[in-house]
Design a protein around this motif. Structure first.
Motif, PDB file in Angstrom:
ATOM      1  N   ASN A 103     -24.129  31.477  -1.034  1.00  0.00           N
ATOM      2  CA  ASN A 103     -23.875  32.552  -1.994  1.00  0.00           C
ATOM      3  C   ASN A 103     -22.424  32.551  -2.472  1.00  0.00           C
ATOM      4  O   ASN A 103     -22.161  32.806  -3.651  1.00  0.00           O
ATOM      5  CB  ASN A 103     -24.258  33.910  -1.391  1.00  0.00           C
ATOM      6  N   ASN A 107     -21.465  31.955  -6.434  1.00  0.00           N
ATOM      7  CA  ASN A 107     -20.546  32.894  -7.082  1.00  0.00           C
ATOM      8  C   ASN A 107     -19.335  32.160  -7.648  1.00  0.00           C
ATOM      9  O   ASN A 107     -18.873  32.451  -8.761  1.00  0.00           O
ATOM     10  CB  ASN A 107     -20.106  33.960  -6.074  1.00  0.00           C
ATOM     11  N   CYS A 136     -25.169  33.022 -17.174  1.00  0.00           N
ATOM     12  CA  CYS A 136     -24.798  33.833 -16.007  1.00  0.00           C
ATOM     13  C   CYS A 136     -23.300  33.806 -15.725  1.00  0.00           C
ATOM     14  O   CYS A 136     -22.831  34.498 -14.818  1.00  0.00           O
ATOM     15  CB  CYS A 136     -25.553  33.337 -14.767  1.00  0.00           C
ATOM     16  N   PRO A 141     -22.668  40.040  -9.393  1.00  0.00           N
ATOM     17  CA  PRO A 141     -23.772  40.788  -8.789  1.00  0.00           C
ATOM     18  C   PRO A 141     -23.280  41.618  -7.600  1.00  0.00           C
ATOM     19  O   PRO A 141     -22.201  41.375  -7.058  1.00  0.00           O
ATOM     20  CB  PRO A 141     -24.730  39.681  -8.313  1.00  0.00           C
ATOM     21  N   TRP A 146     -26.126  36.206  -4.920  1.00  0.00           N
ATOM     22  CA  TRP A 146     -27.049  35.738  -5.968  1.00  0.00           C
ATOM     23  C   TRP A 146     -28.429  35.448  -5.399  1.00  0.00           C
ATOM     24  O   TRP A 146     -29.440  35.802  -5.999  1.00  0.00           O
ATOM     25  CB  TRP A 146     -26.482  34.471  -6.629  1.00  0.00           C
ATOM     26  N   ALA A 317     -31.127  36.577  -8.257  1.00  0.00           N
ATOM     27  CA  ALA A 317     -30.437  36.611  -9.536  1.00  0.00           C
ATOM     28  C   ALA A 317     -30.719  35.334 -10.323  1.00  0.00           C
ATOM     29  O   ALA A 317     -30.851  34.258  -9.735  1.00  0.00           O
ATOM     30  CB  ALA A 317     -28.938  36.756  -9.315  1.00  0.00           C
ATOM     31  N   ALA A 320     -29.388  31.441  -9.521  1.00  0.00           N
ATOM     32  CA  ALA A 320     -29.242  31.134  -8.088  1.00  0.00           C
ATOM     33  C   ALA A 320     -29.776  29.744  -7.760  1.00  0.00           C
ATOM     34  O   ALA A 320     -29.335  29.110  -6.803  1.00  0.00           O
ATOM     35  CB  ALA A 320     -29.973  32.186  -7.252  1.00  0.00           C
TER      36      ALA A 320
END
Length: 480
Positions: A103, A107, A136, A141, A146, A317, A320
């Protein structure tokens, strides 16, 4: 007459239940003792009970064929797969570590791309990724997460240790079958749940609900959560309906939702109701015809706009799936080191990247020994299992690799662990298996106690996917 355990042998493979003919491993001792006491008639009765329960509960999956879609009853083996709790504790920590790093990686890719600038991952690997979504970029988020729901496939090799085979971060499926396997086993082998200390799995729907609720942009006591399904013809529709029912939320299709003033609303008999969180089981490209596939009738026009404005949460999301790429998989140990400054607690399987000239040369020279996989396929499709392939298969794959080397990776043919499985007329034979635990991440991280064990029901096969003829077992995390 009872099943013959004395002659059971897994040959050269590590067996998870039996250490040698007639001798059970420690986590399996009570299980095997009970099974040895059953007559052949007992086994037949319990198999029949399992089949009846599967029909009664409507547990099924869909296989896509050239002739059309076929609904099949869930293939299930009544002998559970026990895993020692001590070993599972290490795996659980490793899975949390892995998803946390992934994650942070996702990001970073949609913001500064530091890992690319620092030369850990080549830039072209990202630029040629099928699942990177420019739409994106810059989005933040909740909790920086994500991939909220991940299904990571684990295997055990001949040393008995776990290895990560792949990560599934787009729309991972199978958790409903994990839950149903436990429900079936409780009916079939009720006495064992009194004798063996087995970790529970039935808290998953509540944990999933809490994870989704924590993402709500509106801070309500009970946010409005929906499960977005492509519809009844999807292979995982049983799971979509099952999870919606277990969480007590609405199961919706794209036509049930509408975007107004950059917020998402659900059509109800009382009018429009604002939706806070969408657990989507639809691929990125079908989510919003305004942004992605203009022909899509599965998604909701304006959904991405509402998401980017922060008026609705989407799990997982969009975007991802950039980390759900078998080429990225090869870099996950470096990703963990880069973001967490830790060594991986669960190792990867050795992986050869076909875009690298030297590694590609080795792969092409050893196709008969390797498993070759495309970077973004799932369900066991589009792969070559070298030892089980024909000369023509290998020639075809050699051309595919040369034409698009970025799209292929190769791995050694693993000596996958086995477990005793009842086949034919109550005969006991070893079958290869894998394990898909499920990890939830938002503010907190949760890992299921065990996961979905998939079994290659064909003798000698290493392909466990249900779409390719695989079956399943209940997974027991056992205090021994």
């Amino acid at each position: 007459m009872a099943i013959n355990w004395k002659d059971y042998s897994s040959g050269e493979f590590y067996d998870e239940v039996m250490s040698s003919a007639g001798n059970a491993r420690r986590p399996a001792q009570k299980l095997v003792a009970q099974l040895k006491s059953f007559s052949e008639e007992d086994i037949a009765d319990r198999k029949q009970a399992a089949d009846s329960t599967i029909k009664e509960m409507g547990v099924s999956f869909t296989v896509y064929t050239e002739e059309g879609n076929i609904d099949r009853a869930w293939p299930f083996d009544i002998i559970p797969r026990p895993i020692a709790a001590k070993q599972w504790d290490i795996a659980e920590a490793g899975l949390k570590q892995r998803l946390t790093a992934l994650n942070l990686f996702i990001n970073d890719l949609y913001h500064e791309q530091k890992i690319i600038k620092d030369g850990i991952i080549p830039e072209f690997v990202l630029k040629q990724s099928k699942n990177y979504r420019k739409e994106c970029e810059g989005f933040k988020p909740a909790f920086g997460v994500w991939a909220h729901i991940c299904g990571t496939d684990l295997v055990r090799a001949d040393d008995g240790e776990f290895y990560v085979l792949e990560d599934n971060l787009r729309v991972p499926s199978g958790v409903s079958y994990m839950l149903e396997n436990r429900a079936i086993t409780k009916r079939v082998l009720p006495e064992l749940f009194e004798k063996v200390d087995i970790a529970r799995v039935d808290e998953y729907p509540a944990r999933l609900f809490d994870t989704l609720a924590s993402l709500s942009p509106r801070k309500l006591k009970k946010p409005v959560i929906v499960v977005l399904t492509p519809g009844i013809f999807n292979s995982a529709y049983f799971e979509h309906a099952f999870l919606a029912q277990q969480m007590g939320v609405e199961l919706v299709e794209g036509s049930d939702l509408v975007v107004q003033d950059d917020s998402v609303f659900m059509k109800t008999i009382s009018g429009l109701e604002q939706v806070d969180v969408i657990y989507r089981r639809i691929d990125d490209l079908f989510l919003d015809p305004e942004v992605f596939n203009k022909e899509s009738v599965l998604g909701v026009p304006g959904l991405m706009r509402a998401w980017r404005k922060g008026n609705v949460a989407l799990a997982n999301a969009p975007g991802a799936g950039v980390a759900d790429d078998k080429v990225i998989y090869a870099f996950v140990p470096q990703v963990i080191k880069y973001y967490l400054d830790e060594d991986p607690l669960i190792p990867n399987v050795e992986t050869f990247l076909c875009y690298d000239d030297k590694q590609r040369e080795y792969v092409l020279a050893n196709l008969d020994k390797l498993v070759v996989k495309p970077a973004n396929e799932s369900g066991g499709y589009g792969m070559l299992v070298g030892p089980h392939s024909t000369k023509k298969d290998r020639e075809t794959f050699a051309e595919l690799i040369k034409a698009n080397p970025r799209n292929y990776i190769a791995q050694p043919t693993l000596k996958l662990s086995t477990a005793p499985t009842i086949v034919g007329k109550n005969e006991l034979e070893p079958r290869h298996l894998d394990l898909r635990p499920f990890i939830l991440q938002a503010k907190d991280t949760y890992v299921t106690k065990g996961g979905l064990t998939r079994v290659a029901m064909k003798k000698g096969s290493l392909v466990v996917n249900s779409s390719q003829g695989g079956g399943s077992k209940d997974t027991w995390i056992v205090e021994s």
